[in-house]
Design a protein around this motif. Structure first.
Motif, mmCIF file in Angstrom:
data_model
loop_
_atom_site.group_PDB
_atom_site.id
_atom_site.type_symbol
_atom_site.label_atom_id
_atom_site.label_comp_id
_atom_site.label_asym_id
_atom_site.label_seq_id
_atom_site.Cartn_x
_atom_site.Cartn_y
_atom_site.Cartn_z
ATOM 1 N N THR A 1 -0.305 -26.073 25.751
ATOM 2 C CA THR A 1 -0.206 -26.745 27.041
ATOM 3 C C THR A 1 1.173 -26.478 27.617
ATOM 4 O O THR A 1 2.184 -26.831 27.011
ATOM 5 C CB THR A 1 -0.382 -28.264 26.883
ATOM 6 N N VAL A 2 1.195 -25.825 28.755
ATOM 7 C CA VAL A 2 2.470 -25.481 29.368
ATOM 8 C C VAL A 2 2.595 -26.243 30.682
ATOM 9 O O VAL A 2 1.667 -26.256 31.490
ATOM 10 C CB VAL A 2 2.562 -23.957 29.608
ATOM 11 N N GLY A 3 3.714 -26.878 30.873
ATOM 12 C CA GLY A 3 3.969 -27.593 32.119
ATOM 13 C C GLY A 3 4.761 -26.710 33.059
ATOM 14 O O GLY A 3 5.681 -26.006 32.630
ATOM 15 N N LEU A 4 4.391 -26.710 34.322
ATOM 16 C CA LEU A 4 5.122 -25.938 35.315
ATOM 17 C C LEU A 4 5.688 -26.944 36.318
ATOM 18 O O LEU A 4 4.925 -27.642 36.983
ATOM 19 C CB LEU A 4 4.179 -24.955 36.012
ATOM 20 N N VAL A 5 7.005 -27.036 36.379
ATOM 21 C CA VAL A 5 7.596 -28.009 37.287
ATOM 22 C C VAL A 5 8.532 -27.319 38.270
ATOM 23 O O VAL A 5 8.997 -26.203 38.037
ATOM 24 C CB VAL A 5 8.371 -29.128 36.538
ATOM 25 N N GLN B 1 11.577 -18.269 41.133
ATOM 26 C CA GLN B 1 11.996 -17.736 39.837
ATOM 27 C C GLN B 1 11.937 -18.808 38.762
ATOM 28 O O GLN B 1 12.065 -19.994 39.056
ATOM 29 C CB GLN B 1 13.439 -17.204 39.943
ATOM 30 N N ILE B 2 11.773 -18.367 37.514
ATOM 31 C CA ILE B 2 11.841 -19.322 36.417
ATOM 32 C C ILE B 2 13.306 -19.497 36.059
ATOM 33 O O ILE B 2 14.015 -18.515 35.821
ATOM 34 C CB ILE B 2 11.041 -18.809 35.203
ATOM 35 N N VAL B 3 13.787 -20.721 36.062
ATOM 36 C CA VAL B 3 15.201 -20.932 35.738
ATOM 37 C C VAL B 3 15.402 -21.493 34.338
ATOM 38 O O VAL B 3 16.485 -21.407 33.786
ATOM 39 C CB VAL B 3 15.915 -21.839 36.770
ATOM 40 N N GLU B 4 14.359 -22.081 33.769
ATOM 41 C CA GLU B 4 14.499 -22.574 32.402
ATOM 42 C C GLU B 4 13.130 -22.714 31.753
ATOM 43 O O GLU B 4 12.169 -23.123 32.408
ATOM 44 C CB GLU B 4 15.218 -23.941 32.392
ATOM 45 N N THR B 5 13.049 -22.353 30.477
ATOM 46 C CA THR B 5 11.839 -22.641 29.713
ATOM 47 C C THR B 5 12.245 -23.102 28.330
ATOM 48 O O THR B 5 13.372 -22.848 27.883
ATOM 49 C CB THR B 5 10.925 -21.398 29.524
ATOM 50 N N GLY B 6 11.319 -23.730 27.650
ATOM 51 C CA GLY B 6 11.592 -24.172 26.289
ATOM 52 C C GLY B 6 10.586 -25.217 25.881
ATOM 53 O O GLY B 6 9.727 -25.609 26.675
ATOM 54 N N VAL C 1 7.585 -26.228 28.581
ATOM 55 C CA VAL C 1 7.749 -26.456 30.007
ATOM 56 C C VAL C 1 8.459 -25.260 30.635
ATOM 57 O O VAL C 1 9.293 -24.606 29.995
ATOM 58 C CB VAL C 1 8.493 -27.804 30.249
ATOM 59 N N MET C 2 8.066 -24.941 31.864
ATOM 60 C CA MET C 2 8.738 -23.888 32.632
ATOM 61 C C MET C 2 9.222 -24.530 33.928
ATOM 62 O O MET C 2 8.440 -25.202 34.600
ATOM 63 C CB MET C 2 7.775 -22.763 33.014
ATOM 64 N N VAL C 3 10.480 -24.309 34.249
ATOM 65 C CA VAL C 3 11.035 -24.877 35.470
ATOM 66 C C VAL C 3 11.197 -23.748 36.476
ATOM 67 O O VAL C 3 11.816 -22.726 36.173
ATOM 68 C CB VAL C 3 12.401 -25.545 35.198
ATOM 69 N N MET C 4 10.644 -23.930 37.659
ATOM 70 C CA MET C 4 10.736 -22.900 38.691
ATOM 71 C C MET C 4 11.659 -23.353 39.801
ATOM 72 O O MET C 4 11.679 -24.531 40.152
ATOM 73 C CB MET C 4 9.356 -22.646 39.298
ATOM 74 N N TYR C 5 12.410 -22.422 40.339
ATOM 75 C CA TYR C 5 13.219 -22.723 41.517
ATOM 76 C C TYR C 5 13.180 -21.522 42.439
ATOM 77 O O TYR C 5 13.532 -20.419 42.029
ATOM 78 C CB TYR C 5 14.661 -23.060 41.119
ATOM 79 N N LEU C 6 12.739 -21.711 43.650
ATOM 80 C CA LEU C 6 12.651 -20.649 44.654
ATOM 81 C C LEU C 6 12.081 -19.339 44.103
ATOM 82 O O LEU C 6 12.739 -18.296 44.170
ATOM 83 C CB LEU C 6 14.023 -20.393 45.278
#
Lengths: 321, 324
Positions: free
Chosen positions: A36-40, A228-233, A221-226
């Motif tokens: 389960t991957v969260g995309l925020v 692009q992915i800026v952080e995952t883990g 979790v994957m964090v997106m900003y504009l």
């Protein structure tokens, strides 16, 4: 675990006049089977575009998408409706009221999915599949002949989930499935999703901007900003120790904070609005202008997503593992 | 003395399918400069109550009992004429969806001027200057240029700031914020809520925050009132209500909130739905049919249970502190 879906240098640009809007700008990620991957990320960061690319309802500009090792990036969006892969990737939409046909009963809604996406034509068999899906999502069978307006919000959410799982997809994409629900119902639906994940072994891509929900439900979790992915883990690690300034800002912004979070006021973003996604400067960090740590380095070179040994990655000049 | 006092307010809607008893015997108090969070699930009557305070309820609504007092004045007197002079000046409201609440075909600066022209003597250049000042107060960068912007040219967060600027233009003593951050991103939400809180402190303005996000209410309000099906079931200092909720609904609502929970299994769901408020056979406790502590006495009028200082619950079977 094997990779279920993988995106390689995925790009989607939309033409705006003579310029290009960089909605998704070079994404690399994968989702394993059963994960389960969260995309925020905030609205406008490209989450929905990414979802449409993965469900193949939008043609990609560049890059590859692999599903079970097969390239699916080049399937034209128009052909996807007829493609055998369509049943493997299913979606649950944000608003359970808007996403159900008001003139279909719950049975029609769930059955339509079974009828169109499987080879089954036998009415009894479809009836059985619909009832099995209803049982799975905890929708009482006597409600199957009701129309959406005769169902409560939680029941409509269950119909939406049943419609997606009736064809037993391998990847379920959930777009803010609890945003339109009351807190009193939200918990039940989250627990239902958690149970489905374990019982059916599906992979979830959980798109949300409710970080608390992502924290409770997701493995990674994957964090997106504009674009692009800026952080995952791993979700637990990212929330306990966010690395990227944007992730830190999001966590610091949460009312009531998070258990284990250690963000402070200094992490809050200063400027209000993100940069324009139209023709962004490729040599400039996209958070610059809002970021409390921004320097000249960020204005002259865009940070790349770096991965460390513990599987975490972040795109920032000032992050050290 | 409190700035706003709602006393035993009852309100009903007359509809073709019967009378909906949307508010029953609702009382709340808000001191000068204080902040009160009104929480509860959708349909519990939060917005109806705030509309009633401002006198902007639907035409089908009728206030059948009770009083609303604001700074000593009875707002319901003279068929609400007292209200008209105060609304927009002393009491102001910001609404849920800023894009819908703003006029799409007027520049945002002009929309601020509309309010100022109605309530002040400012005209011409000074009016414009004050409107720009209002935009600056809500920390909108480059207010001179943004004065001429239309709502569609601004982001959701910026539109919400404009609405706050309109609400605060006449320096109201009470601001009613109805879900001011629903639909905004967390980072924007934090910025808007901090802005409301800081402006409240600077100007000594009281805030009534209507929200279903308990985490938000917990961070930004001194006091909390929990609503269920047109009743206020529990009210008290925010931390007290969170730590020792006495009413079973308040307790379940706090446990259903993912904030601060560490496991999904610990999230509580509240069974059942809000009762149909058109029914004539509603028990005295409107939560009784969803409640695990239901007993025969829930049908008779509810006693007031004092949990602690300023902390009250309306229930026959509250969680008593000594038992906990």
């Amino acid at each position: 675990m094997s990779q279920l879906i993988e995106a390689i240098d995925l790009v989607k640009h939309f033409p705006v006049g003579k310029k290009l809007l960089h909605a998704v700008d070079g994404l690399n990620f994968h989702i394993d089977s059963g994960e389960t991957v969260g995309l925020v990320g905030e609205s406008g960061c490209g989450k929905s575009t990414l979802v449409r690319l993965l469900t193949r309802t939008l043609d990609i500009t560049d890059g590859h998408i692999r599903f079970h090792g097969n390239g699916i990036g080049l399937i034209p969006a128009r052909a996807m409706a007829e493609h055998p892969l369509r049943r493997e990737i299913q979606m649950v939409f944000q608003d359970p009221t808007d996403s159900l046909n008001p003139r279909y009963t719950a049975r029609d809604t769930i059955g339509e999915s079974a009828r169109l996406l499987t080879e089954t034509r036998d009415a009894n068999e479809i009836r059985r599949m619909v009832e099995e899906a209803a049982d799975h999502v905890g929708l009482p069978r006597e409600l199957l002949d009701r129309y959406p307006h005769q169902l409560s919000g939680g029941q409509k959410a269950r119909v939406g989930i049943a419609r997606a799982i009736v064809v037993k997809p391998r990847l379920l994409i959930l777009d803010e499935p609890t945003a339109a629900l009351d807190v009193s119902v939200q918990a039940v639906i989250l627990q239902l999703l958690d149970r489905l994940k374990r019982e059916m072994g599906m992979s979830f891509l959980f798109v949300s901007h409710d970080l608390n929900v992502v924290r409770l439900l997701c493995d990674r979790v994957m964090v997106m900003y504009l674009g692009q992915i800026v952080e995952t883990g791993k979700a637990a690690e990212v929330f306990a120790r966010p690395l990227h300034p944007y992730t830190r800002a999001m966590i610091a912004s949460l009312p009531g904070g998070l258990t284990g979070g250690q963000a402070s006021d200094a992490d809050l973003l200063i400027g209000g609005d993100p940069q324009s996604p139209i023709d962004p400067d490729p040599n400039r960090c996209r958070l610059l202008g809002r970021c409390p740590r921004g320097t000249d380095l960020c204005a002259n070179s865009a940070p790349l997503l770096q991965t460390w040994a513990d599987g975490r990655s972040a795109a920032c000049h000032f992050v050290t593992p | 003395m409190s700035l706003l006092a709602v006393e035993n307010l009852s309100l009903e809607f007359r509809t073709r399918s019967g009378i909906v008893r949307a508010l029953e015997n609702v009382s709340l108090e808000l001191p000068e400069g204080g902040s009160l969070g009104l929480v509860g699930e959708s349909g519990s009557g939060k917005s109806v109550l705030s509309f009633a305070i401002l006198g902007i309820q639907d035409a089908a609504a009728r206030i059948t009992a009770g009083r609303i007092r604001f700074a000593g004045q009875d707002l319901l007197a003279n068929e609400g004429r007292a209200m008209k002079a105060l609304r927009g000046r002393e009491l102001a409201m910001i609404f849920q969806n800023p894009r819908v609440a703003l006029n799409p075909i007027r520049q945002v600066g002009q929309q601020i001027e509309d309010v100022l022209r109605r309530h002040t003597d400012l005209r011409g250049k000074t009016l414009r200057a004050r409107a720009i000042e209002c935009l600056a107060e809500v920390r909108i960068p480059d207010p001179e240029r943004r004065y001429a912007a239309y709502p569609f040219e601004l982001s959701g967060g910026m539109c919400q700031r404009v609405m706050i600027a309109i609400a605060l233009a006449c320096r109201p003593r009470l601001l009613i914020a109805d879900e001011p951050t629903t639909g905004l991103d967390v980072t924007t939400q934090a910025a808007i809520m901090r802005l409301i809180r800081d402006l409240g402190h600077e100007k000594g303005m009281a805030t009534l925050l209507i929200t279903h996000d308990l985490g938000l209410a917990r961070e930004f309000c001194d006091k909390l009132a929990v609503m269920h099906a047109g009743h206020i079931v529990e009210t008290g200092p925010t931390e007290a209500v969170f730590r020792t909720p006495a009413h079973p609904y308040a307790a379940q609502l706090t446990r259903a909130t993912p904030v601060g929970q560490d496991r999904l299994e610990n999230l509580a769901a509240i069974p059942g739905n809000l009762p149909d408020l058109r029914r004539t056979d509603l028990p005295a406790c409107r939560f009784a049919e969803r409640c695990e502590r239901r007993a025969d006495d829930c049908a008779i009028p509810l006693p007031r249970y004092e949990v602690g200082a300023g902390h009250t619950a309306f229930c026959h079977h509250p969680t008593r502190l000594e038992a906990a």
